[in-house]
Design an enzyme around this catalytic site. Structure first.
Site: not given
Lengths: 154, 95
Positions: A60, A69-70
């Protein structure tokens, strides 16, 4: 924030370290250190240094590592669990993430970023704990993320 | 004084069915004393937050900050919730 600091130093949140207080463990521990706790305002400030070798960064994204973001939401959740521990000044508390509200992501967190995670208690209703989180970059005014999380306490 | 029958109707129709999107059930089929969670209506515990938000928005009555015991007591059924709204509503009007 400085108020009552000496009393707060006796808090378990400072005598123990996050990995001793949270249920999560590396590589899913996303809080390195607790810096400040304000028992009156019900605010906890902690940090996470983003390493170059965080396992998820390989994918990522390949060649362009950005903290997902998570995982910023997860940082807010872990900080909130620590806030609860600090408020009760007890050991282990079991809280599960059940809701997120209005999360926004502003600036990308990359390897080398030192993230400051600040959480403040909004309300404690029944077994639900709602906190407001803001994640910034250390020494900068820039925000990484902002939003609210709700934990269900068992 | 708020009319308790009206409160119950609003809880069933506007909160449980519309807000929580309960399907395959009509307001008439929800009994006043049916437990909201677990057996009964079978709501998930997290949906309690939506019920709390609905009660605040529609009736202006806050459940925020109450203890887990009170929470369970007041959110047990339409009947207990309506009683809470009516009595809390009276208090808030008086103050």
């Amino acid at each position: 924030m400085a108020k009552d600091l000496r009393a707060d130093e006796k808090n378990i949140i400072f005598s123990k370290r996050p990995h001793q207080l949270l249920k999560t463990a590396p590589p899913f521990l996303f809080i390195d250190k607790v810096h400040e706790f304000d028992s009156e305002q019900k605010i906890l400030l902690c940090s996470k240094q983003v390493g170059y070798n965080e396992p998820y960064l390989a994918g990522h994204f390949p060649g362009e590592p950005i903290v997902p973001g998570v995982l910023l939401i997860e940082m807010a959740a872990q900080a909130s669990a620590l806030l609860l521990i600090a408020l009760n000044n007890t050991g282990f508390e079991e809280g599960y993430l059940v809701r997120t509200k209005d999360f926004s992501f502003y600036n990308a967190a990359i390897p080398g970023s030192c993230l400051m995670i600040k959480v403040q208690l909004q309300e404690h209703t029944g077994n639900f704990l709602t906190t407001k989180a803001i994640i910034t970059f250390k020494g900068e005014k820039k925000k990484a993320a902002k939003g609210e999380v709700v934990l269900f306490l068992r | 004084m708020i009319d308790i029958a009206r409160v119950k109707a609003v809880i069933k129709e506007d909160i449980l069915i519309k807000r929580l999107e309960l399907e395959d059930i009509t307001p008439e089929e929800i009994e006043d004393n049916t437990p909201l969670f677990g057996e009964g209506l079978g709501l998930d515990s997290v949906e309690a937050l939506d019920v709390v938000a609905g009660i605040e928005q529609i009736f202006g009555v806050k459940l925020q900050g109450i203890s887990p015991e009170e929470f369970k007591k007041h959110l047990y059924s339409v009947e207990t919730l309506a009683q809470f709204v009516v009595h809390k509503g009276d208090n808030q009007e008086a103050s």
